[in-house]
Motif scaffolding. Structure first.
Motif, mmCIF file in Angstrom:
data_model
loop_
_atom_site.group_PDB
_atom_site.id
_atom_site.type_symbol
_atom_site.label_atom_id
_atom_site.label_comp_id
_atom_site.label_asym_id
_atom_site.label_seq_id
_atom_site.Cartn_x
_atom_site.Cartn_y
_atom_site.Cartn_z
ATOM 1 N N ARG A 132 -17.146 -23.343 4.782
ATOM 2 C CA ARG A 132 -16.444 -22.106 4.393
ATOM 3 C C ARG A 132 -15.886 -21.365 5.604
ATOM 4 O O ARG A 132 -14.761 -20.866 5.588
ATOM 5 C CB ARG A 132 -17.413 -21.208 3.631
ATOM 6 N N PHE A 133 -16.698 -21.259 6.668
ATOM 7 C CA PHE A 133 -16.270 -20.512 7.854
ATOM 8 C C PHE A 133 -15.630 -21.414 8.911
ATOM 9 O O PHE A 133 -15.333 -20.972 10.010
ATOM 10 C CB PHE A 133 -17.447 -19.740 8.440
ATOM 11 N N ARG A 134 -15.444 -22.694 8.580
ATOM 12 C CA ARG A 134 -14.790 -23.669 9.452
ATOM 13 C C ARG A 134 -15.451 -23.745 10.831
ATOM 14 O O ARG A 134 -14.781 -23.703 11.873
ATOM 15 C CB ARG A 134 -13.289 -23.373 9.566
ATOM 16 N N ALA A 135 -16.771 -23.846 10.811
ATOM 17 C CA ALA A 135 -17.531 -23.961 12.058
ATOM 18 C C ALA A 135 -17.446 -25.398 12.562
ATOM 19 O O ALA A 135 -17.810 -26.323 11.848
ATOM 20 C CB ALA A 135 -18.991 -23.566 11.822
ATOM 21 N N GLU A 136 -16.939 -25.571 13.768
ATOM 22 C CA GLU A 136 -16.759 -26.915 14.308
ATOM 23 C C GLU A 136 -18.067 -27.548 14.761
ATOM 24 O O GLU A 136 -18.223 -28.755 14.691
ATOM 25 C CB GLU A 136 -15.765 -26.888 15.466
ATOM 26 N N ASP A 137 -18.962 -26.738 15.268
ATOM 27 C CA ASP A 137 -20.271 -27.261 15.666
ATOM 28 C C ASP A 137 -21.296 -26.136 15.638
ATOM 29 O O ASP A 137 -20.990 -25.011 15.243
ATOM 30 C CB ASP A 137 -20.223 -27.973 17.022
ATOM 31 N N ALA A 138 -22.504 -26.475 16.055
ATOM 32 C CA ALA A 138 -23.613 -25.524 15.943
ATOM 33 C C ALA A 138 -23.474 -24.323 16.868
ATOM 34 O O ALA A 138 -24.207 -23.349 16.713
ATOM 35 C CB ALA A 138 -24.932 -26.232 16.223
ATOM 36 N N GLY A 193 -15.088 -18.723 18.375
ATOM 37 C CA GLY A 193 -15.431 -19.418 19.607
ATOM 38 C C GLY A 193 -16.485 -20.475 19.322
ATOM 39 O O GLY A 193 -17.322 -20.298 18.450
ATOM 40 N N TYR A 194 -16.394 -21.590 20.033
ATOM 41 C CA TYR A 194 -17.459 -22.579 19.941
ATOM 42 C C TYR A 194 -17.676 -23.161 21.321
ATOM 43 O O TYR A 194 -16.791 -23.128 22.162
ATOM 44 C CB TYR A 194 -17.178 -23.660 18.884
ATOM 45 N N GLN A 195 -18.894 -23.637 21.532
ATOM 46 C CA GLN A 195 -19.338 -24.083 22.848
ATOM 47 C C GLN A 195 -19.096 -22.987 23.876
ATOM 48 O O GLN A 195 -18.771 -23.245 25.026
ATOM 49 C CB GLN A 195 -18.643 -25.398 23.231
ATOM 50 N N GLN A 196 -19.247 -21.761 23.427
ATOM 51 C CA GLN A 196 -18.989 -20.592 24.254
ATOM 52 C C GLN A 196 -20.331 -20.024 24.721
ATOM 53 O O GLN A 196 -21.045 -19.403 23.946
ATOM 54 C CB GLN A 196 -18.228 -19.559 23.418
#
Length: 151
Positions: free
Chosen positions: A103-109, A124-127
């Motif tokens: 739903r929130f289009r989270a690419e990774d954990a 942001g991811y891997q941030q």
């Protein structure tokens, strides 16, 4: 004499082990400021925050993920540095909540999703960089104050 060498070897192994642990997970930090404002994702609370046009940070995580632990440390430090921050934090277990991940289009954990009301304003991811996370939250807070003044 062998027992002495064994004890010394055990101490060395323990010190090296603690060193690796601190390198991966860092020193303990007081995360009580974060814990006071973070809750497990709850649809009703999320919808209420959206209706109130609140700033909402959705923090995806995995318990074993070193980057997720680092992000949590940065967020804890942020709420210590800015105790008056209006940001509400919802935590989502990346492994257990596949529907929310999609739903929130989270690419990774390590995904962080920031909303102002119903508008997604930052992702942001891997941030794990403190300056980047602080900057995103501070900018969102600044713009929210501007919008509040316009009302």
């Amino acid at each position: 004499m062998n027992w002495f060498k064994s004890i010394i070897a055990l101490i060395i192994v323990a010190v090296v082990g603690i060193g690796f642990w601190l390198m991966i997970f860092g020193a303990p930090i007081d995360d009580s400021a974060l814990n006071r404002r973070m809750e497990t994702f709850n649809e009703e609370a999320f919808r209420t925050a959206q209706a109130n046009n609140d700033l909402i940070l959705i923090n995806f995580h995995q318990r074993w993920c070193p980057d997720c632990i680092q992000q949590k440390r940065v967020l804890a430090r942020y709420f210590i540095d800015f105790p008056q921050s209006p940001v509400k934090v919802f935590e989502v277990d990346f492994d257990a909540e596949a529907e929310l991940v999609e739903r929130f289009r989270a690419e990774d954990a390590t995904s962080l999703v920031l909303y102002r009301g119903e508008d997604r304003i930052w992702y942001g991811y891997q941030q794990t960089n403190t300056a980047n996370i602080y900057s995103a939250l501070q900018e969102a807070e600044y713009h929210s104050r501007l919008f509040a003044e316009d009302d």
